[in-house]
Design a protein around this motif. Structure first.
Motif, mmCIF file in Angstrom:
data_model
loop_
_atom_site.group_PDB
_atom_site.id
_atom_site.type_symbol
_atom_site.label_atom_id
_atom_site.label_comp_id
_atom_site.label_asym_id
_atom_site.label_seq_id
_atom_site.Cartn_x
_atom_site.Cartn_y
_atom_site.Cartn_z
ATOM 1 N N TRP A 1 8.318 1.659 13.342
ATOM 2 C CA TRP A 1 6.744 2.487 13.666
ATOM 3 C C TRP A 1 7.006 0.674 14.347
ATOM 4 N N THR A 2 6.188 1.226 15.628
ATOM 5 C CA THR A 2 5.062 0.134 16.626
ATOM 6 C C THR A 2 3.742 -0.711 15.348
ATOM 7 N N LYS A 3 3.667 -1.428 16.296
ATOM 8 C CA LYS A 3 2.403 -2.579 14.767
ATOM 9 C C LYS A 3 1.077 -1.464 15.048
ATOM 10 N N ALA A 4 0.802 -0.969 15.557
ATOM 11 C CA ALA A 4 -0.600 0.286 15.900
ATOM 12 C C ALA A 4 0.091 1.161 14.809
ATOM 13 N N ASP A 5 1.173 2.058 14.713
ATOM 14 C CA ASP A 5 1.378 3.113 13.970
ATOM 15 C C ASP A 5 1.226 2.090 12.318
ATOM 16 N N ILE A 6 1.885 0.959 12.483
ATOM 17 C CA ILE A 6 2.138 0.285 10.802
ATOM 18 C C ILE A 6 0.240 0.079 10.496
ATOM 19 N N ILE A 7 -0.587 -0.554 11.566
ATOM 20 C CA ILE A 7 -1.691 -0.304 10.894
ATOM 21 C C ILE A 7 -2.316 0.784 11.040
ATOM 22 N N ARG A 8 -2.063 1.159 11.487
ATOM 23 C CA ARG A 8 -3.379 2.910 11.153
ATOM 24 C C ARG A 8 -2.670 3.518 10.104
ATOM 25 N N GLU A 9 -0.989 4.103 9.155
ATOM 26 C CA GLU A 9 -1.500 3.792 7.887
ATOM 27 C C GLU A 9 -1.885 2.800 6.982
ATOM 28 N N GLY A 10 -1.788 2.130 7.395
ATOM 29 C CA GLY A 10 -2.548 0.824 6.612
ATOM 30 C C GLY A 10 -3.980 1.579 6.281
ATOM 31 N N MET A 11 -4.717 1.532 7.569
ATOM 32 C CA MET A 11 -6.702 1.602 7.156
ATOM 33 C C MET A 11 -6.627 3.050 6.305
ATOM 34 N N ARG A 12 -5.465 3.857 6.511
ATOM 35 C CA ARG A 12 -5.273 5.225 5.919
ATOM 36 C C ARG A 12 -5.261 4.989 4.344
ATOM 37 N N LEU A 13 -4.757 4.016 4.229
ATOM 38 C CA LEU A 13 -4.071 3.890 2.871
ATOM 39 C C LEU A 13 -5.337 2.465 1.994
ATOM 40 N N GLY A 14 -5.467 2.591 3.457
ATOM 41 C CA GLY A 14 -6.994 1.080 2.679
ATOM 42 C C GLY A 14 -6.362 -0.274 2.288
ATOM 43 N N GLY B 1 0.902 -1.356 0.303
ATOM 44 C CA GLY B 1 0.144 -0.542 0.324
ATOM 45 C C GLY B 1 0.899 1.052 -0.220
ATOM 46 N N ILE B 2 2.168 0.819 0.992
ATOM 47 C CA ILE B 2 2.895 2.350 0.358
ATOM 48 C C ILE B 2 3.727 3.016 -0.901
ATOM 49 N N ALA B 3 4.266 1.719 -1.124
ATOM 50 C CA ALA B 3 4.666 1.359 -2.299
ATOM 51 C C ALA B 3 3.765 2.365 -3.614
ATOM 52 N N ARG B 4 3.103 1.556 -3.432
ATOM 53 C CA ARG B 4 1.755 2.382 -4.710
ATOM 54 C C ARG B 4 1.554 3.517 -4.146
ATOM 55 N N ASP B 5 1.081 4.172 -3.231
ATOM 56 C CA ASP B 5 0.767 5.405 -2.550
ATOM 57 C C ASP B 5 1.372 5.917 -2.963
ATOM 58 N N ARG B 6 3.054 5.596 -3.140
ATOM 59 C CA ARG B 6 4.381 6.245 -2.988
ATOM 60 C C ARG B 6 4.950 6.371 -4.996
ATOM 61 N N GLY B 7 3.472 5.939 -5.303
ATOM 62 C CA GLY B 7 3.854 6.377 -7.119
ATOM 63 C C GLY B 7 4.467 5.321 -7.941
ATOM 64 N N TYR B 8 5.538 4.107 -7.076
ATOM 65 C CA TYR B 8 5.963 2.861 -7.349
ATOM 66 C C TYR B 8 4.458 1.795 -8.541
ATOM 67 N N GLU B 9 5.696 1.042 -9.606
ATOM 68 C CA GLU B 9 4.718 0.176 -10.229
ATOM 69 C C GLU B 9 4.563 -1.432 -9.671
ATOM 70 N N LEU B 10 3.811 -1.755 -9.542
ATOM 71 C CA LEU B 10 4.606 -2.827 -8.091
ATOM 72 C C LEU B 10 4.468 -4.307 -8.780
ATOM 73 N N TYR B 11 5.680 -5.142 -9.032
ATOM 74 C CA TYR B 11 5.875 -5.639 -8.671
ATOM 75 C C TYR B 11 6.566 -7.291 -7.533
ATOM 76 N N PRO B 12 4.850 -7.705 -7.215
ATOM 77 C CA PRO B 12 5.141 -8.189 -5.906
ATOM 78 C C PRO B 12 5.963 -9.440 -6.270
ATOM 79 N N LEU B 13 6.597 -10.000 -5.010
ATOM 80 C CA LEU B 13 7.880 -11.169 -4.968
ATOM 81 C C LEU B 13 7.478 -12.291 -3.721
#
Length: 236
Positions: free
Chosen positions: A179-192, A23-35
Motif C-alpha cells: 500500500w501507499t502511505k495514502a492507502d494506509i491512512i485511508r484504511e486507518g481512518m475507516r477503522l478509527g 486496527g486491522i488486526a482488531r478488525d480481523r477479529g484477533y485478540e491483540l498482544y502488542p509488543l
C-alpha cells in the motif's frame, strides 16, 4: 480473555504503520498482544505513544516492552548512534541521495531481531499470527521491509519452532506491504485508528520535525489521502 479467540502479536512501535496494523488486526477479529521494543532509539517518544495506543485499544495489561541495549551499543544508524545526524530531507540533494542509497536511518538487523522475539512470544501464546507494519512502496529503502525478507523469515519459523514442526506455523501478516502511505491512512481512518496518538519523526522531539524522511513520507501520505495530520510539527 477468550481462550478460544485467535491471537496475534502486534509489533507496535507507536508509529503510524504499526498502529494501523493494530486496527486491522482488531478488525480481523484477533485478540491483540502488542509488543514494543526499547532499543535505545533516538526517537524514544514512540515508546510513550505505543503505551497510549495499547491503552486506546484496551490492551494495556498485555502490552510488553522489551529492552534491547545491543542495537544502541553497536550503533551504525542515525537512530541508535548520537554521532550520526538524522538527514534533513529538505536540504539540497538529500532526496537524490536517498533515492540511490540505503539511508543512514536503517538499523542493522532490527526487523530480523524483532521478528525472532515476536516469534518466541507468539509460540508461548499459541498465537496464529504476527503483524508487522513493513511497507515496500512508500518506504525508505530498508532491505528488511521487503516481501522477500518476510517470506524467508516465515519459512525459517516453520523449521525453527516446535509449533512449526508440528504443522501449525505462525504466519507473518504484512497488510500494508503493497500500500501507499495514502492507502494506509485511508484504511486507518475507516477503522478509527488513533493517529493523534502516534508519531513518525526520527528526531523524537515533542513536535515532529517535519523534515526527516519519515515525517516527509507521513505528511505526503496525509496530503494524498485528503486528510490533515492530527499531530504537531515544527515545520510542515
Amino acid at each position: 480473555m477468550n481462550p478460544s479467540a485467535k491471537k496475534a502479536v502486534i509489533i507496535l512501535s507507536g508509529g503510524l504503520d504499526s498502529t494501523t496494523c493494530m486496527g486491522i488486526a482488531r478488525d480481523r477479529g484477533y485478540e491483540l498482544y502488542p509488543l514494543t521494543f526499547d532499543y535505545g532509539q533516538r526517537h524514544r517518544i514512540e515508546l510513550d505513544n505505543a503505551r497510549k495506543v495499547a491503552e486506546h485499544y484496551g490492551v494495556s495489561g498485555r502490552h510488553k516492552v522489551v529492552k534491547l541495549d545491543f542495537l544502541r551499543e553497536i550503533g551504525g544508524s542515525a537512530l541508535t548512534d548520537d554521532s550520526i545526524d538524522v538527514p534533513d530531507m529538505t536540504a539540497p540533494g538529500a532526496a537524490d541521495t536517498a533515492a540511490s542509497e540505503i539511508p543512514i536511518t536503517y538499523v542493522p538487523g532490527r526487523n530480523l531481531m524483532f521478528l525472532s522475539i515476536a516469534t518466541s512470544y507468539a509460540e508461548v501464546l499459541a498465537a496464529e499470527a504476527i503483524f508487522i507494519g513493513v511497507n515496500a512502496l512508500d518506504y525508505s529503502g530498508y532491505p528488511d521491509c521487503r516481501p522477500e525478507f518476510i517470506a524467508k523469515v516465515e519459512d525459517v519459523i516453520k523449521y525453527a519452532t516446535k509449533i512449526g514442526v508440528e504443522g501449525k506455523p505462525i504466519s507473518i501478516e504484512t497488510p500494508l506491504v503493497n500500500w501507499t502511505k495514502a492507502d494506509i491512512i485511508r484504511e486507518g481512518m475507516r477503522l478509527g485508528v488513533p493517529y493523534e496518538l502516534t508519531t513518525s519523526c526520527y528526531n523524537g522531539r515533542e513536535a515532529a520535525c517535519g523534515v526527516c524522511d519519515s515525517c516527509r513520507l507521513r505528511l505526503k501520505g496525509f496530503a494524498e489521502a485528503g486528510c490533515r495530520d492530527p499531530i504537531s510539527y515544527e515545520t510542515r
